[in-house]
Design a protein around this motif. Structure first.
Motif, mmCIF file in Angstrom:
data_model
loop_
_atom_site.group_PDB
_atom_site.id
_atom_site.type_symbol
_atom_site.label_atom_id
_atom_site.label_comp_id
_atom_site.label_asym_id
_atom_site.label_seq_id
_atom_site.Cartn_x
_atom_site.Cartn_y
_atom_site.Cartn_z
ATOM 1 N N ARG A 1 0.829 -1.190 0.000
ATOM 2 C CA ARG A 1 0.000 0.000 0.000
ATOM 3 C C ARG A 1 0.871 1.250 0.000
ATOM 4 O O ARG A 1 1.986 1.252 0.515
ATOM 5 C CB ARG A 1 -0.905 0.055 1.243
ATOM 6 C CG ARG A 1 -1.616 -1.225 1.583
ATOM 7 C CD ARG A 1 -2.714 -1.533 0.592
ATOM 8 N NE ARG A 1 -3.857 -0.649 0.748
ATOM 9 C CZ ARG A 1 -4.832 -0.533 -0.153
ATOM 10 N NH1 ARG A 1 -4.769 -1.222 -1.289
ATOM 11 N NH2 ARG A 1 -5.858 0.273 0.062
ATOM 12 N N ILE A 2 0.348 2.336 -0.579
ATOM 13 C CA ILE A 2 0.938 3.663 -0.402
ATOM 14 C C ILE A 2 -0.057 4.463 0.432
ATOM 15 O O ILE A 2 -1.201 4.685 0.013
ATOM 16 C CB ILE A 2 1.213 4.369 -1.737
ATOM 17 C CG1 ILE A 2 2.210 3.554 -2.575
ATOM 18 C CG2 ILE A 2 1.780 5.766 -1.494
ATOM 19 C CD1 ILE A 2 2.563 4.179 -3.910
ATOM 20 N N VAL A 3 0.371 4.844 1.624
ATOM 21 C CA VAL A 3 -0.529 5.417 2.624
ATOM 22 C C VAL A 3 -0.078 6.825 2.979
ATOM 23 O O VAL A 3 1.099 7.048 3.294
ATOM 24 C CB VAL A 3 -0.551 4.539 3.896
ATOM 25 C CG1 VAL A 3 -1.550 5.094 4.913
ATOM 26 C CG2 VAL A 3 -0.884 3.089 3.544
ATOM 27 N N GLY A 4 -0.994 7.763 2.950
ATOM 28 C CA GLY A 4 -0.705 9.125 3.366
ATOM 29 C C GLY A 4 -1.041 9.316 4.835
ATOM 30 O O GLY A 4 -2.143 8.986 5.271
ATOM 31 N N LEU A 5 -0.088 9.822 5.594
ATOM 32 C CA LEU A 5 -0.296 10.169 7.001
ATOM 33 C C LEU A 5 -0.387 11.687 7.057
ATOM 34 O O LEU A 5 0.626 12.384 7.010
ATOM 35 C CB LEU A 5 0.858 9.649 7.858
ATOM 36 C CG LEU A 5 0.818 9.962 9.357
ATOM 37 C CD1 LEU A 5 -0.395 9.319 10.018
ATOM 38 C CD2 LEU A 5 2.106 9.506 10.031
ATOM 39 N N ALA A 6 -1.610 12.196 7.109
ATOM 40 C CA ALA A 6 -1.845 13.631 6.938
ATOM 41 C C ALA A 6 -2.321 14.265 8.232
ATOM 42 O O ALA A 6 -3.184 13.722 8.924
ATOM 43 C CB ALA A 6 -2.881 13.864 5.835
ATOM 44 N N ALA A 7 -1.755 15.428 8.527
ATOM 45 C CA ALA A 7 -2.122 16.151 9.740
ATOM 46 C C ALA A 7 -1.509 17.537 9.696
ATOM 47 O O ALA A 7 -0.510 17.756 9.007
ATOM 48 C CB ALA A 7 -1.620 15.414 10.988
ATOM 49 N N PRO A 8 -2.106 18.483 10.429
ATOM 50 C CA PRO A 8 -1.442 19.775 10.589
ATOM 51 C C PRO A 8 -0.133 19.588 11.355
ATOM 52 O O PRO A 8 0.151 18.512 11.883
ATOM 53 C CB PRO A 8 -2.451 20.593 11.419
ATOM 54 C CG PRO A 8 -3.722 19.839 11.357
ATOM 55 C CD PRO A 8 -3.376 18.404 11.163
ATOM 56 N N ASN A 9 0.656 20.629 11.422
ATOM 57 C CA ASN A 9 1.894 20.568 12.196
ATOM 58 C C ASN A 9 1.590 20.293 13.658
ATOM 59 O O ASN A 9 0.556 20.704 14.187
ATOM 60 C CB ASN A 9 2.665 21.882 12.061
ATOM 61 C CG ASN A 9 3.217 22.071 10.659
ATOM 62 O OD1 ASN A 9 3.520 21.106 9.969
ATOM 63 N ND2 ASN A 9 3.340 23.314 10.222
ATOM 64 N N ALA A 10 2.509 19.579 14.312
ATOM 65 C CA ALA A 10 2.434 19.281 15.744
ATOM 66 C C ALA A 10 1.244 18.398 16.104
ATOM 67 O O ALA A 10 0.727 18.459 17.213
ATOM 68 C CB ALA A 10 2.388 20.574 16.575
ATOM 69 N N VAL B 1 0.577 14.642 -3.253
ATOM 70 C CA VAL B 1 0.764 13.192 -3.192
ATOM 71 C C VAL B 1 -0.527 12.412 -3.393
ATOM 72 O O VAL B 1 -0.493 11.184 -3.513
ATOM 73 C CB VAL B 1 1.400 12.767 -1.844
ATOM 74 C CG1 VAL B 1 2.739 13.450 -1.647
ATOM 75 C CG2 VAL B 1 0.477 13.043 -0.673
ATOM 76 N N GLU B 2 -1.669 13.094 -3.459
ATOM 77 C CA GLU B 2 -2.955 12.392 -3.474
ATOM 78 C C GLU B 2 -3.046 11.345 -4.577
ATOM 79 O O GLU B 2 -3.570 10.251 -4.375
ATOM 80 C CB GLU B 2 -4.109 13.387 -3.601
ATOM 81 C CG GLU B 2 -5.455 12.694 -3.691
ATOM 82 C CD GLU B 2 -6.640 13.615 -3.503
ATOM 83 O OE1 GLU B 2 -7.760 13.149 -3.717
ATOM 84 O OE2 GLU B 2 -6.442 14.790 -3.143
ATOM 85 N N LYS B 3 -2.529 11.650 -5.758
ATOM 86 C CA LYS B 3 -2.654 10.721 -6.885
ATOM 87 C C LYS B 3 -1.908 9.413 -6.654
ATOM 88 O O LYS B 3 -2.170 8.408 -7.328
ATOM 89 C CB LYS B 3 -2.155 11.382 -8.172
ATOM 90 C CG LYS B 3 -0.694 11.791 -8.139
ATOM 91 C CD LYS B 3 -0.311 12.576 -9.388
ATOM 92 C CE LYS B 3 1.130 13.058 -9.340
ATOM 93 N NZ LYS B 3 1.482 13.881 -10.526
ATOM 94 N N LEU B 4 -0.991 9.386 -5.675
ATOM 95 C CA LEU B 4 -0.231 8.173 -5.374
ATOM 96 C C LEU B 4 -0.930 7.271 -4.372
ATOM 97 O O LEU B 4 -0.648 6.076 -4.301
ATOM 98 C CB LEU B 4 1.142 8.514 -4.780
ATOM 99 C CG LEU B 4 2.065 9.483 -5.495
ATOM 100 C CD1 LEU B 4 3.366 9.585 -4.722
ATOM 101 C CD2 LEU B 4 2.316 9.033 -6.917
ATOM 102 N N LEU B 5 -1.854 7.838 -3.576
ATOM 103 C CA LEU B 5 -2.294 7.186 -2.347
ATOM 104 C C LEU B 5 -3.359 6.114 -2.560
ATOM 105 O O LEU B 5 -4.347 6.321 -3.261
ATOM 106 C CB LEU B 5 -2.829 8.229 -1.367
ATOM 107 C CG LEU B 5 -1.871 9.358 -0.973
ATOM 108 C CD1 LEU B 5 -2.548 10.322 -0.022
ATOM 109 C CD2 LEU B 5 -0.593 8.795 -0.373
#
Length: 247
Positions: free
Chosen positions: A33-42, A192-196
């Motif tokens: 899988r290619i997984v995006g770990l997305a979040a604001p800073n901190a 990166v969305e197109k990869l996920l």
């Protein structure tokens, strides 16, 4: 143990003083899988990746890779890209390739040479002479030249100018072991969305969403980036509204 599971977190918690960087995280990520770990800073992205890489210990709960706690074995199957370059300035690019060749049995020097050419990295160049963006390219080249089971990429595009991002994304897609899993920490989702294959949203150290990217687009009628912006914009507005109502 689920043999298709490469990452498992059970009530994973990490505190720094009185601050909870991760708060009872429960997570399961499969292979290939290619997984995006997305979040604001901190919000806990780097803390989670460092625990998986074996650089930080949990305060409570556990994180496992291929059924094992982070340690010698998991480091041998995990390729980690830190959020900032870490090679000594006296080295040149070829020196760093030699180090990876010596340390990692799954390192492919031929692939490293191909990626060097793609990214236009001069093997004789001293690391101290490289720009921040070129250092990021160097580290990505080294990480993606391994045939790892898990790739942990902490903000791989953060120091890269927009013109070079397509090269970097191509390097990730072309370089990784397709039987392995790539976990990409980022707040630049649109790039990166197109990869996920799937995405994980973190807020204040907690997983608030973990879904397949296609499922989000079909069910929500919007892109992953649009959903991310909407969720976190709403939370920020709600917090401001609650604060105002108390005053």
């Amino acid at each position: 143990m689920n043999t298709n599971e490469i990452i498992r977190c059970d009530n994973l918690t990490r505190t720094f003083g009185k601050t909870k960087a991760l708060d009872s995280v429960n997570l399961s990520v499969g292979r290939g899988r290619i997984v995006g770990l997305a979040a604001p800073n901190a919000a806990g992205k780097t803390t989670l990746i460092k625990i998986l890489a074996g650089l930080l210990q949990p305060t409570a709960g556990s994180a496992m890779i291929d059924g094992e706690l982070p340690g010698t074995y998991t480091k041998s199957i995990t390729a980690y890209l830190p959020d900032r370059p870490c090679f000594p300035d006296w080295m040149n690019v070829q020196d760093s390739i030699d180090v990876y060749s010596d340390f990692f049995a799954d390192f492919d020097a031929l692939k490293a040479g191909e990626i060097c050419r793609t990214l236009q990295l001069d093997r004789s160049a001293k690391i101290r002479t490289l720009s921040k963006g070129t250092k990021e390219k160097l580290h990505l080249m080294l990480v993606m030249s391994r045939k790892a089971q898990l790739y942990l990429l902490d903000e791989p595009l953060a120091g890269i100018d927009p013109a070079a991002r397509d090269f970097m994304l191509h390097t990730i897609v072309a370089g990784y072991n397709e039987e392995g899993t790539v976990l990409i920490s980022t707040h630049l989702i649109t790039d990166v969305e197109k990869l996920l294959d799937e995405v994980i949203f973190l807020k204040e150290g907690q997983v608030v969403l973990h879904r397949a990217a296609d499922e989000i687009r079909e069910a929500e009628g919007k892109s992953v980036d649009e959903l991310f912006r909407e969720m976190f914009r709403f939370n920020a507005w709600k917090g401001d509204a609650e604060e105002c109502s108390e005053n």
